[in-house]
Design an enzyme around this catalytic site. Structure first.
Site, mmCIF file in Angstrom:
data_model
loop_
_atom_site.group_PDB
_atom_site.id
_atom_site.type_symbol
_atom_site.label_atom_id
_atom_site.label_comp_id
_atom_site.label_asym_id
_atom_site.label_seq_id
_atom_site.Cartn_x
_atom_site.Cartn_y
_atom_site.Cartn_z
ATOM 1 N N SER A 70 0.852 -1.195 0.000
ATOM 2 C CA SER A 70 0.000 0.000 0.000
ATOM 3 C C SER A 70 0.881 1.234 0.000
ATOM 4 O O SER A 70 2.065 1.168 0.338
ATOM 5 C CB SER A 70 -0.872 0.026 1.256
ATOM 6 N N ASP A 71 0.301 2.379 -0.347
ATOM 7 C CA ASP A 71 1.022 3.630 -0.133
ATOM 8 C C ASP A 71 0.872 4.013 1.348
ATOM 9 O O ASP A 71 0.089 3.416 2.088
ATOM 10 C CB ASP A 71 0.529 4.726 -1.087
ATOM 11 N N PHE A 72 1.593 5.027 1.730
ATOM 12 C CA PHE A 72 1.724 5.493 3.113
ATOM 13 C C PHE A 72 0.346 5.743 3.753
ATOM 14 O O PHE A 72 -0.358 6.669 3.363
ATOM 15 C CB PHE A 72 2.502 6.803 3.046
ATOM 16 N N SER A 118 -2.385 4.479 3.305
ATOM 17 C CA SER A 118 -3.543 4.550 2.418
ATOM 18 C C SER A 118 -4.618 3.516 2.742
ATOM 19 O O SER A 118 -5.770 3.691 2.361
ATOM 20 C CB SER A 118 -3.122 4.470 0.951
#
Ligand code: BGC
Length: 762
Positions: A297-299, A301
């Site tokens: 995942s992104d930070f 997210s």
């Protein structure tokens, strides 16, 4: 690897021995002893044999079979230095990876803790090594401007080698988001507006990183570059055919080049958050493209799925992300906190959890971490700031500079005795953004005035910043700057965007030179001295006024450790500029998005007519087009021809063109080939880049260049994501920008074979 396989075979063997012993409790003691002895020997042999023959997947099976739910979820947990996590978490089997650690001693402490965990599974150590580590390389948009995939690959390679030296084995790069909107700050991290060039560069960067010893992450899947109105983290709407033709190809190219991991974007795509987009992350990525790596995942997210309004709490968010296909949770800690309960309650099936764990373990095996899980802090220094890295950074910087205007002032002539460098960017220490490893010592960067003095000792070089800081928001000693300018033969104005004006969370609606720098440039021009404007920006700015107020203009998008030296060399004529724009430069913000590969309109621009697709207050075309960039040469292209004007659908278009260097210096040009399908079942872009090559020509050399295009790359997608190559008439254009005007005709001919549409819709 062998010892690991041996341990597992051994463990399994002992388990079997105990089971047999239990089952045959009634046998006499001596028989039991003999039987046990024989079995023991047999298993020992088996273990030895297996230790050399277990496949990676078998080793993963063996590990998963031994893991508790907590240990499994631990593998999906990626935490950052910002969270002050103790290595005890690794010892307890609660960490799959750490990020943003750059001190090899700290990294080693975590690695040793992981080695003391029950299953001794090594750690991933991640960092955004976007454009260098200790040696800084030009930012990705700068690198792309070189149109030189081999130098770009080298840049990623050296970046990875330096990062790997401190124990990093995973980077969150390359970003391959196609971007047509310079209001978005992150255009700096990508390769610009073209899917073909973007794909070539995506593959080159992926190869470079992974050959340098770190896993690449192709990101941000998909459409982040198309945030509405250029506003960071905003919603994205992209019609399916456009998504498949324009935005997906660079991702596919990176995956085909072996990218071991992928990151979904922060955004919603057509209403569905990418982090919970099963269609993208599972159906397309794994189902159609066969990706078997890690999706991270992104930070935060996953947690943000609540803000997107598709999850009511973190438990919901964790479940939705995992079921959609996100393997690892970056920073949000919602997997570690909630997945065990979700699995126990049966809301997340165990095989789904196991599959995510399998991806993470596979990555660790692929990286060889089971064999070499530890960094050696004493061996780091010798691997950083090496000559190899420095030379690669220098070569990359030299080819990334784009000369947009030159009224003849460049290269500086022998008659120039005194140069004034004005602007705070002269000595700014590039690399102060989040994309840089926190706290890691960078190789120092030589200031432009210093580089000029060193390379041309006969020149009198003065420096006056004029503005207070590198943001240019306030005047510094304006009078001193103007005094220095008046006393010089040539002014080099080194201006641009810095501080908070670029990269993530830096969307802008006004693309001018920040602060008072526009006024400074006007004042410099008013001195009457020739002005060479050197721009260091994070995106294409609106340069309509700046072009008028300068006699020469060099565009850079941050050039790294060796950048200012490369700029000095270019000013002095020691290097001949050869960069080309990979994003069209708008005349005004009102034109955005402006890009070269747009569709035709039913009412194209006709001079003097009304009711056409035009603005009443500005031309349609950009200030500088995609693919454009000057050099100190005069190149002439002629005699374009196609070897066979009838190209079968399984054939190759073979085009030839002659390029001549009509000047007394050697130089490079990028020969670009564009096609346009005249008639098809859908409206096709007015031009599409299909091939390019960068050529070096000696003074007055002339050469025939061949450009080849596979007919299979001339197709397009429909709304269901089905790809077709349709026969029909095409035009091709060859030149050294997207305005290429040498044209030829060819036809894609029906070969009579039935064409089965390849559908990647989801
Ligand atoms: C960015 C990612 C990056 C991550 C970790 C996020 O804010 O969107 O591209 O990899 O931070 O630093």
């Amino acid at each position: 690897m062998k010892s690991f396989a041996f341990q597992n075979a051994w463990r399994r063997g002992c388990g079997m021995l105990c089971a047999i012993a239990r089952r045959h409790q009634a046998l006499p003691r001596t028989t039991k002893k003999r039987l046990a002895g024989a079995l023991f020997l047999a298993l020992l042999c088996l273990a030895f044999i297996q230790s050399g023959h277990l496949t990676t997947e078998e080793k993963i099976d063996a590990l998963i079979a031994q893991m508790t739910i907590e240990e499994k979820v631990g593998q999906l947990n990626l935490v950052g230095r910002e969270q002050s996590v103790s290595p005890d978490n690794a010892r307890a089997g609660r960490l799959g990876g750490i990020m943003n650690y750059v001190d090899p001693k700290e990294v080693r402490a975590f690695q040793e803790a992981a080695a003391q965990s029950r299953l001794k599974i090594p750690l991933l150590v991640a960092l955004d090594a976007v454009h260098g580590f200790s040696t800084d390389f030009p930012f990705p948009l700068s690198q792309a401007s070189s149109w030189n995939p081999s130098l770009i690959e080298q840049s990623s390679h050296w970046t990875a080698r330096e990062a790997a030296a401190v124990g990093i084995n995973w980077t969150f790069a390359p970003m391959v988001d196609l971007s047509r909107d310079p209001r978005w700050g992150r255009v700096l991290e990508g390769a610009g507006e073209d899917p073909y060039l973007g794909s070539v560069i995506a593959a080159a960067r992926t190869r470079g990183y992974q050959a340098g010893g770190v896993a690449a992450t192709v990101k941000h899947f998909v459409g982040y570059g198309a945030v509405e109105a250029g506003r960071e983290y905003n919603a994205v709407w992209i019609p399916p055919a456009e998504l498949h033709d324009m935005y997906l190809p660079p991702f596919k190219a990176a995956i085909d080049a072996g990218s071991m991991t992928l990151m979904p974007a922060f955004i919603t795509l057509d209403g569905v958050p990418a982090t919970a987009h099963r269609g993208l992350l599972t159906d397309l990525l794994r189902g159609k493209w066969g990706f078997d790596g890690v999706v991270v995942s992104d930070f935060l997210s996953i947690h943000e799925l609540q803000q997107h309004g598709i999850a009511k709490d973190d438990a919901d968010a964790a479940r939705e992300a995992l079921l959609a296909g996100v393997d690892m949770d970056m920073m949000a800690r919602v997997y570690i906190d909630h997945l065990p309960d979700e699995v126990r309650a049966g809301r997340v099936p165990m095989p789904v959890l196991d599959e995510a764990v399998r991806h993470v373990l596979r990555l660790k095996f692929r990286l060889g971490l089971f064999d070499k899980p530890m960094v050696d802090p004493t061996a780091v220094a010798a691997q950083l700031q090496t000559d190899g890295a420095l030379q690669a950074s220098h070569a990359m910087a030299r080819e990334s500079l784009i000369l947009l205007k030159n009224d003849g002032v460049l290269p500086l002539s022998k008659a120039v005795k005194h140069v004034a460098v004005i602007g705070a960017l002269n000595g700014m220490d590039e690399g102060v953004y989040w994309t840089d490893p926190a706290g890691f010592p960078r190789r120092p960067i030589e200031a432009l005035d210093q580089a000029l003095k060193r390379l041309a000792p006969q020149l009198d070089v003065t420096f006056a910043p004029g503005v207070k800081n590198t943001c240019g928001t306030e005047w510094g000693d304006r009078d001193a700057a103007l005094r220095a300018a008046r006393e010089a033969d040539v002014i080099v104005a080194y201006l641009g965007e810095d501080c908070k004006f670029l990269d993530e969370a830096a969307s802008r609606t006004n693309l001018n030179l920040p602060g008072v720098q526009g006024d400074l440039l006007r004042a410099l021009k008013a001195t009457g001295k020739p002005v060479v404007l050197v721009l260091a920006t994070g995106r294409p700015l609106v340069l309509t006024d700046a072009v008028e107020e300068s006699d020469a203009l060099i565009q850079t998008f941050y050039t790294g450790t060796e950048g200012r030296i490369a700029i000095a060399e270019t000013l002095l004529g020691l290097v001949n500029p050869s960069g080309k724009l990979t994003m069209s430069m708008p005349r005004s913000e009102g034109q955005i998005p402006v890009y070269y590969n747009h569709l035709p309109t039913g009412r194209p621009e006709l001079v003097g007519k009304r009711y056409q697709s035009v603005y009443i207050d500005a031309p349609n075309d950009p200030l500088f087009p995609f693919g454009f960039g000057l050099s100190y040469n005069h190149f002439v292209m002629s005699d374009v021809r196609v070897m066979d004007a009838q190209v079968p659908r399984d054939g190759t278009l073979d085009a030839r063109v002659t390029i001549r260097n009509d000047s007394d210096v050697a130089g490079q040009d990028v020969v670009q080939l564009y096609t346009h399908q005249l008639v098809a079942s859908r409206s096709r872009p007015v031009r599409e880049l299909k091939a390019f090559t960068k050529v070096l020509l000696q003074p007055h050399e002339s050469r025939e260049v061949t450009l080849q295009v596979k007919a299979t790359s001339l197709g397009f997608h429909d709304d269901k994501g089905c790809y077709r190559v349709e026969p029909g008439p095409f035009k091709l254009y060859v030149g050294d920008s997207s305005l290429a005007d040498l044209a030829a005709d060819f036809e894609l001919v029906d070969d009579g074979k039935e064409q089965s549409a390849e559908c990647t819709g989801f």
